[in-house]
Write an enzyme that holds these catalytic residues in place. Structure first.
Site, mmCIF file in Angstrom:
data_model
loop_
_atom_site.group_PDB
_atom_site.id
_atom_site.type_symbol
_atom_site.label_atom_id
_atom_site.label_comp_id
_atom_site.label_asym_id
_atom_site.label_seq_id
_atom_site.Cartn_x
_atom_site.Cartn_y
_atom_site.Cartn_z
ATOM 1 N N HIS B 201 0.808 -1.225 0.000
ATOM 2 C CA HIS B 201 0.000 0.000 0.000
ATOM 3 C C HIS B 201 0.838 1.271 0.000
ATOM 4 C CE1 HIS B 201 0.081 1.163 4.386
ATOM 5 N NE2 HIS B 201 0.428 -0.097 4.525
ATOM 6 N N CYS B 325 -1.288 14.095 19.496
ATOM 7 C CA CYS B 325 -1.721 14.609 20.786
ATOM 8 C C CYS B 325 -2.862 13.799 21.352
ATOM 9 C CB CYS B 325 -2.140 16.064 20.639
ATOM 10 S SG CYS B 325 -2.866 16.712 22.137
HETATM 11 C C1 PLP Z 1 9.062 1.883 7.181
HETATM 12 C C2 PLP Z 1 7.798 1.100 7.346
HETATM 13 N N1 PLP Z 1 7.842 -0.188 7.712
HETATM 14 C C3 PLP Z 1 6.730 -0.931 7.867
HETATM 15 C C4 PLP Z 1 5.484 -0.408 7.652
HETATM 16 C C5 PLP Z 1 4.277 -1.269 7.889
HETATM 17 O O1 PLP Z 1 3.750 -1.789 6.717
HETATM 18 P P1 PLP Z 1 2.294 -2.421 6.711
HETATM 19 O O2 PLP Z 1 1.347 -1.311 6.982
HETATM 20 O O3 PLP Z 1 2.124 -2.985 5.321
HETATM 21 O O4 PLP Z 1 2.254 -3.498 7.735
HETATM 22 C C6 PLP Z 1 5.383 0.938 7.257
HETATM 23 C C7 PLP Z 1 4.097 1.603 7.037
HETATM 24 O O5 PLP Z 1 3.177 1.656 7.802
HETATM 25 C C8 PLP Z 1 6.565 1.701 7.110
HETATM 26 O O6 PLP Z 1 6.512 2.990 6.768
#
Ligand code: PLP
Lengths: 296, 387
Positions: B201, B325
């Site tokens: 996503h 917050c």
């Molecule tokens: C650097 C990073 N790692 C992991 C994730 C987690 O991915 P997911 O939402 O597909 O579990 C995200 C995003 O939420 C992310 O930005």
């Protein structure tokens, strides 16, 4: 996304009485930059002894700004005795409600009003009153037992989660949740008592090895998470008789915790959970380094 | 609702219409199970293979090095737990203070169970020091896991240098590249990366699908046990439409890579310049030289992030803030804290993250609105002495 009422949005987008009164009769400053919200509230009395003008400046989220704005409207025209009767609940009602997790914004408004009135009363009578009184319970946000009792009483709270929403206590590492539970019970009595049945742990006599293990456990579960939340850490260096030698790493000096020294907080936790005879000492090497954010 | 100006693409992205189109037949028409012994299912298996190849092409690796998961979080957990299980005698993990919770939470959990976790620090620009890594790498280290690019600041870490240090020590190296894949070119064939996580996503595929790349020969014990799917490396019937969508999204990401690094970068730079020109006491967070082309993180001193977001929201502008917050987390983000951003600025940090769907018109609209918003909020702030 927060579900704010129209009234909150109105006061956020078009706040009333913004600013700071010159030579105010009362001034209350609460919160801090470090904790994410802060409010300066000033008022001026008229010749009739009623609040003629009130102004605010707020650093914080939409509901913090709205709570402050509505408060200035509420107090105008009141005597100090009348203003004193206002609670955070009244602020929430005037706003048509606040999301549960934002209740602390109304509590901050109330605290600023109380501080400003106390300032007025103490003027010319020596030092202004202490900002905080009572025993610290939540080390992450620096909330005392008195503050917790007040929000529980004023808002008829029965759960730890509610207390967190109203004054942040318990919202960091969660190490103080047991104590908050006890305070709720103390204020609410039978209303909540039958809900809880867990027996008190028995005091026990510890061997040296058990003592060190228990100290490690308390530091790990009660102290370290709070420090981590502030970007720091604690390390147990040694235990010599009743002297517990620790080192602090990378703590921030600008947070509310600075009102109390870290050493006192650690000692209080160890007294409560291990033994009242323990004395905490800071490793001399770490004491020399400033407990500060890295800034380069 | 008014038109939305979406500048929160590091949180999640719009699914590309071409991706949706590619997925749709696999709900009602070709709904077979890819493991089945009939050609109705076999057809689906072939389409999954095509998705694997498309992703391999984007990453510059072999199709059989791609493991499908439920997203970035599962990929990260699989890499960590799977590696520890493969090296039961090694008890240390090296990571950084600025990782996503998908890495930090499992690491902190393992710390409670006797593992040693070393979190590398970052400097004021959000940069790591390879020297610090070299110092703490030892024979007890089971895994080094360091993100490719930071989700809040967009700072890109020196991944190949890190990998080279790990390789010299014989330590497996995993990188969470959820924010990097699709935004900057990768070539895993000539890389020192052993494992890499990505999340659908974040690159215009749906939520709930991800990949763990596992270099051939890297030891990893399966994390989710079940059927024989994914060559026995992850049990569970495949998220077929998700996988097919991710395959298409990977193909598109390759095609748009140039656009992302020219047009999108220029839009980001235009927004940055406009904000800095119209808002005094504003700082850009993160190393501007080594940054994702789509990400801009700025701190507006003396104002609080959520109130900025609420004001932007009035205009339909979507961004995000390192400050959340709620009663539980009134503190600025762990990334801002690790960088030592002063409290006066950390609470007022706002992230704008763009994508190929943004236009110059949108950037100019945001650039026009932000100055007055910040000015207004500063008039309210007790910390501004000269408002
Ligand atoms: C650097 C990073 N790692 C992991 C994730 C987690 O991915 P997911 O939402 O597909 O579990 C995200 C995003 O939420 C992310 O930005």
């Amino acid at each position: 996304m927060w579900d704010y009422t129209d009234k909150v949005m109105e006061h956020f987008l078009n706040p009333k009485n913004v600013g700071r009164i010159e030579n105010p009769d009362g001034i209350g400053e609460v919160g801090s930059l470090a904790c994410g919200d802060a409010l300066t509230f000033t008022f001026k009395l008229g010749p009739d002894g009623r609040i003629a003008d009130a102004k605010f400046q707020t650093f914080g989220c939409a509901s913090a700004i709205a709570s402050s704005s509505v408060l200035t409207e509420m107090v105008k025209g009141l005597t100090l005795e009348e203003a004193e009767k206002i609670t955070n609940k009244d602020i929430v009602e005037r706003l048509g409600g606040l999301p549960e997790q934002k209740m602390h914004c109304s509590v901050m408004g109330h605290e600023a009003l109380m501080a400003a009135i106390a300032y007025y009363r103490s003027k010319g009578k020596g030092a202004p009153p202490a900002v905080k009184s009572g025993k610290i319970v939540c080390t992450c946000f620096g909330v005392t037992d008195e503050e917790i009792r007040r929000v529980v009483r004023d808002n008829n709270l029965t759960t730890v989660e509610q207390v967190t929403n109203y004054c942040k206590a318990g919202g960091g590492c969660g190490g103080c949740k047991g104590q908050i539970e006890k305070l709720i019970e103390e204020v609410q009595g039978d209303k909540v008592r039958q809900l809880r049945t867990a027996p008190e742990p028995q005091p026990r006599k510890l061997t040296n090895i058990q003592k060190i293990a228990l100290i490690q456990e308390v530091l790990g579960e009660q102290v370290r998470p709070a420090m981590r939340a502030h970007g720091g850490d604690i390390e147990l260096i040694d235990v010599v008789g009743n002297r517990v030698i620790v080192a602090f790493r990378g703590m921030c000096a600008s947070c509310k915790l600075a009102d109390y020294t870290m050493k006192e907080i650690v000692e209080a936790k160890l007294h409560e959970y291990v033994s009242p005879d323990l004395i905490v000492e800071e490793e001399t090497d770490s004491a020399q380094r400033p407990h500060n954010h890295q800034e380069s | 609702m008014d038109p939305v100006i979406y500048m929160d693409n590091n949180a999640t992205t719009k699914v590309d219409p071409a991706v949706v189109e590619e997925m749709l037949p696999y709900f009602e028409q070709w709904y077979g199970n890819p493991s089945s012994m009939h050609s109705f299912g076999g057809r689906v298996a072939k389409k999954i293979q095509q998705a694997r190849e498309r992703i391999a092409a984007l990453l510059g690796c072999q199709p059989d090095e791609i493991l499908f998961t439920s997203g970035g979080t599962e990929s990260d957990n699989t890499a960590i737990h799977g590696t520890l299980a493969a090296y039961p005698r090694k008890r240390k993990i090296i990571t950084t203070r600025v990782e996503h919770p998908a890495i930090l939470s499992p690491c902190r959990h393992l710390e409670q169970h006797g593992y040693e976790i070393y979190e590398l620090s970052v400097d004021r620009q959000g940069r790591l020091s390879l020297d610090e890594l070299a110092e703490v790498l030892d024979d007890n280290t089971a895994l080094v896991t360091i993100m490719y690019a930071n989700n809040e600041t967009g700072v890109i870490f020196p991944i190949e240098g890190i990998g080279a240090l790990c390789r010299a020590r014989g330590v497996p190296f995993h990188t969470d590249a959820a924010q990097a894949v699709g935004k900057i070119p990768l070539n895993l064939k000539d890389s020192t990366i052993d494992m890499l996580s990505l999340s659908g996503h974040k690159l215009h595929a749906p939520k709930g699908i991800g990949v763990l790349y596992i270099r051939r020969g890297v030891r990893l014990v399966p994390f989710i046990l079940g059927g024989h799917q994914e060559a026995g490396r992850r049990g569970g019937t495949e998220n077929v439409p998700g996988i097919i969508g991710l395959g298409k999204a990977a193909e598109l990401a390759g095609a748009y890579m140039e656009d992302e690094n020219t047009r999108v970068r220029a839009l980001r730079d235009r927004l940055e310049a406009k904000i800095l020109a119209t808002c005094p006491d504003t700082i850009v967070n993160g190393d501007r030289q080594n940054r994702l082309p789509n990400t801009l993180n700025v701190s507006f001193e003396y104002v609080e992030g959520e109130s900025i977001l609420m004001m932007l929201n009035q205009y339909g502008i979507c961004a995000s803030s390192g400050s959340a917050c709620t009663s539980g987390s009134l503190e600025p983000s762990h990334v801002m804290r690790a960088m030592g951003v002063p409290f006066t600025a950390a609470h007022g940090s706002v992230r704008f993250s763009l994508s190929r769907f943004n236009t110059q018109q949108e950037v100019d609209f945001v650039g026009e609105k932000i100055g007055p918003i910040i000015h207004r909020l500063r008039q309210l702030s007790p910390f501004v002495k000269t408002a």
